[in-house]
Design a protein around this motif. Structure first.
Motif, PDB file in Angstrom:
ATOM      1  N   LEU A  33       0.838  -1.209   0.000  1.00 28.48           N
ATOM      2  CA  LEU A  33       0.000   0.000   0.000  1.00 28.48           C
ATOM      3  C   LEU A  33       0.868   1.252   0.000  1.00 28.48           C
ATOM      4  CD1 LEU A  33      -2.654  -1.354   2.470  1.00 28.48           C
ATOM      5  CD2 LEU A  33      -3.172  -0.490   0.183  1.00 28.48           C
ATOM      6  N   ARG A  34       1.948   1.207   0.748  1.00 28.00           N
ATOM      7  CA  ARG A  34       2.817   2.390   0.845  1.00 28.00           C
ATOM      8  C   ARG A  34       3.494   2.677  -0.500  1.00 28.00           C
ATOM      9  NH1 ARG A  34       7.946   3.703   1.603  1.00 28.00           N
ATOM     10  NH2 ARG A  34       8.670   1.570   1.826  1.00 28.00           N
ATOM     11  N   THR A  35       4.018   1.611  -1.134  1.00 31.59           N
ATOM     12  CA  THR A  35       4.790   1.858  -2.360  1.00 31.59           C
ATOM     13  C   THR A  35       3.891   2.109  -3.575  1.00 31.59           C
ATOM     14  OG1 THR A  35       5.011  -0.527  -2.706  1.00 31.59           O
ATOM     15  CG2 THR A  35       6.829   0.569  -1.599  1.00 31.59           C
ATOM     16  N   LYS A  36       2.642   1.628  -3.523  1.00 37.76           N
ATOM     17  CA  LYS A  36       1.748   1.840  -4.678  1.00 37.76           C
ATOM     18  C   LYS A  36       0.947   3.131  -4.551  1.00 37.76           C
ATOM     19  CE  LYS A  36       2.210  -2.454  -6.482  1.00 37.76           C
ATOM     20  NZ  LYS A  36       2.909  -2.609  -7.760  1.00 37.76           N
ATOM     21  N   SER A  37       1.019   3.786  -3.391  1.00 38.65           N
ATOM     22  CA  SER A  37       0.262   5.030  -3.232  1.00 38.65           C
ATOM     23  C   SER A  37       1.212   6.205  -3.490  1.00 38.65           C
ATOM     24  CB  SER A  37      -0.361   5.070  -1.834  1.00 38.65           C
ATOM     25  OG  SER A  37       0.648   4.926  -0.837  1.00 38.65           O
ATOM     26  N   GLY A  38       0.864   7.368  -2.992  1.00 39.68           N
ATOM     27  CA  GLY A  38       1.742   8.533  -3.161  1.00 39.68           C
ATOM     28  C   GLY A  38       2.060   8.810  -4.626  1.00 39.68           C
ATOM     29  N   ASP A  39       3.315   9.133  -4.882  1.00 41.37           N
ATOM     30  CA  ASP A  39       3.741   9.515  -6.235  1.00 41.37           C
ATOM     31  C   ASP A  39       3.526   8.394  -7.259  1.00 41.37           C
ATOM     32  OD1 ASP A  39       4.461  12.044  -5.457  1.00 41.37           O
ATOM     33  OD2 ASP A  39       6.563  11.526  -5.091  1.00 41.37           O
ATOM     34  N   ALA A  40       3.679   7.126  -6.797  1.00 35.67           N
ATOM     35  CA  ALA A  40       3.491   6.011  -7.729  1.00 35.67           C
ATOM     36  C   ALA A  40       2.046   5.985  -8.234  1.00 35.67           C
ATOM     37  CB  ALA A  40       3.837   4.692  -7.040  1.00 35.67           C
ATOM     38  N   VAL A  74      -2.811   8.343   1.820  1.00 39.88           N
ATOM     39  CA  VAL A  74      -2.790   6.876   1.890  1.00 39.88           C
ATOM     40  C   VAL A  74      -1.373   6.404   2.214  1.00 39.88           C
ATOM     41  CG1 VAL A  74      -3.000   4.739   0.537  1.00 39.88           C
ATOM     42  CG2 VAL A  74      -4.750   6.504   0.338  1.00 39.88           C
ATOM     43  N   GLN A  75      -0.398   7.030   1.594  1.00 39.39           N
ATOM     44  CA  GLN A  75       0.990   6.628   1.804  1.00 39.39           C
ATOM     45  C   GLN A  75       1.432   6.858   3.251  1.00 39.39           C
ATOM     46  OE1 GLN A  75       4.011   8.490  -0.810  1.00 39.39           O
ATOM     47  NE2 GLN A  75       4.639   6.362  -1.080  1.00 39.39           N
ATOM     48  N   ALA A  80       2.524   4.157   8.531  1.00 39.36           N
ATOM     49  CA  ALA A  80       2.238   3.950   9.954  1.00 39.36           C
ATOM     50  C   ALA A  80       1.833   2.497  10.207  1.00 39.36           C
ATOM     51  CB  ALA A  80       1.136   4.916  10.414  1.00 39.36           C
ATOM     52  N   LEU A  81       1.077   1.911   9.297  1.00 42.65           N
ATOM     53  CA  LEU A  81       0.675   0.508   9.444  1.00 42.65           C
ATOM     54  C   LEU A  81       1.901  -0.400   9.371  1.00 42.65           C
ATOM     55  CD1 LEU A  81      -2.523   0.322   7.208  1.00 42.65           C
ATOM     56  CD2 LEU A  81      -2.426   0.214   9.701  1.00 42.65           C
ATOM     57  N   MET A 134      -7.534   5.020   6.234  1.00 43.59           N
ATOM     58  CA  MET A 134      -7.020   4.773   4.893  1.00 43.59           C
ATOM     59  C   MET A 134      -8.143   4.339   3.954  1.00 43.59           C
ATOM     60  SD  MET A 134      -3.943   2.330   3.686  1.00 43.59           S
ATOM     61  CE  MET A 134      -5.025   0.945   3.588  1.00 43.59           C
ATOM     62  N   LEU A 135      -9.017   3.463   4.444  1.00 44.53           N
ATOM     63  CA  LEU A 135     -10.135   3.023   3.595  1.00 44.53           C
ATOM     64  C   LEU A 135     -11.031   4.206   3.221  1.00 44.53           C
ATOM     65  CD1 LEU A 135     -11.146  -0.396   5.211  1.00 44.53           C
ATOM     66  CD2 LEU A 135      -9.696   0.014   3.222  1.00 44.53           C
ATOM     67  N   GLN A 136     -11.123   5.173   4.138  1.00 43.15           N
ATOM     68  CA  GLN A 136     -11.900   6.376   3.809  1.00 43.15           C
ATOM     69  C   GLN A 136     -11.261   7.131   2.652  1.00 43.15           C
ATOM     70  OE1 GLN A 136     -12.554   8.826   7.309  1.00 43.15           O
ATOM     71  NE2 GLN A 136     -13.579   7.159   8.370  1.00 43.15           N
ATOM     72  N   ASP A 137      -9.931   7.129   2.614  1.00 45.77           N
ATOM     73  CA  ASP A 137      -9.238   7.788   1.496  1.00 45.77           C
ATOM     74  C   ASP A 137      -9.537   7.069   0.171  1.00 45.77           C
ATOM     75  OD1 ASP A 137      -8.061   9.693   3.134  1.00 45.77           O
ATOM     76  OD2 ASP A 137      -6.161   8.617   3.311  1.00 45.77           O
TER      77      ASP A 137
END
Ligand code: HEC
Length: 150
Positions: A33-40, A74-75, A80-81, A134-137
């Motif tokens: 989730l971290r690597t697929k969100s944000g800028d990616a 999300v990132q 944090a997770l 995060m799910l809300q996002d």
């Protein structure tokens, strides 16, 4: 998006007790989730690419800051997770659990609080609550930027 959905399902299953908690799998999912969100995530929808055969809406080009903010939020939460998994190698700890009165699902029923909304620090709230935020996002972004809401 598919990988993010799978990862979110993995974590949800563990919080709901449908799947046995496994710190390594939990962390792997959080890292996905971290690597697929944000800028990616933002890079998957370059300007001018939306419309056509995808369900991504033209609003992505119209409100790029809002789109980016959701992707980055999300990132932050996924990071944090991922850290929470490090602190809980053997099982979901009490302080990862959402407690009554700490907001979470209930806060949306109570509506917006008066005054300026204070941004919660994801490192100071239970991981389960972080996950729900995060799910809300996911939902917020799909509601505005995807023609078929998830
Ligand atoms: C910043 C915006 C944004 C965020 C945040 C976001 N999504 Fe998406 N999502 C989209 C868009 C836009 C599409 C439509 C993609 C398309 O049709 O090309 C989509 C599509 C999807 C799909 C449909 C499959 C696909 O590949 O088109 C799934 C499943 C999905 N998202 C899951 C999630 C999950 C789970 C989360 C949260 C962990 C999430 N999304 C967060 C914007 C977002």
């Amino acid at each position: 998006m598919k990988a993010m959905a799978e990862a979110a399902k993995t974590i949800a299953g563990m919080f709901e007790g449908k799947t046995d908690y496994d710190a390594t799998a939990f962390k792997l999912a959080a890292e996905t989730l971290r690597t697929k969100s944000g800028d990616a995530l933002i890079a998957e929808f370059p300007r001018g690419s939306v419309g056509g055969s995808t369900t991504a809406k033209a609003e992505i080009d119209q409100f790029p800051d809002e789109f980016a903010a959701l992707a980055h939020h999300v990132q932050t939460l996924a990071a944090a997770l991922s850290r929470a998994a490090d602190t809980a190698p053997d099982g979901i700890t009490d302080n990862m659990r959402m407690k009554p009165g700490t907001g979470g699902m209930g806060s949306s029923l109570l509506g917006k609080r008066a005054g300026p909304t204070k941004e919660l620090d994801p490192s100071e709230i239970p991981a389960e609550h972080v996950f729900h935020l995060m799910l809300q996002d996911c939902t917020s972004c799909h509601a505005k930027f995807r023609s078929k809401p998830l």
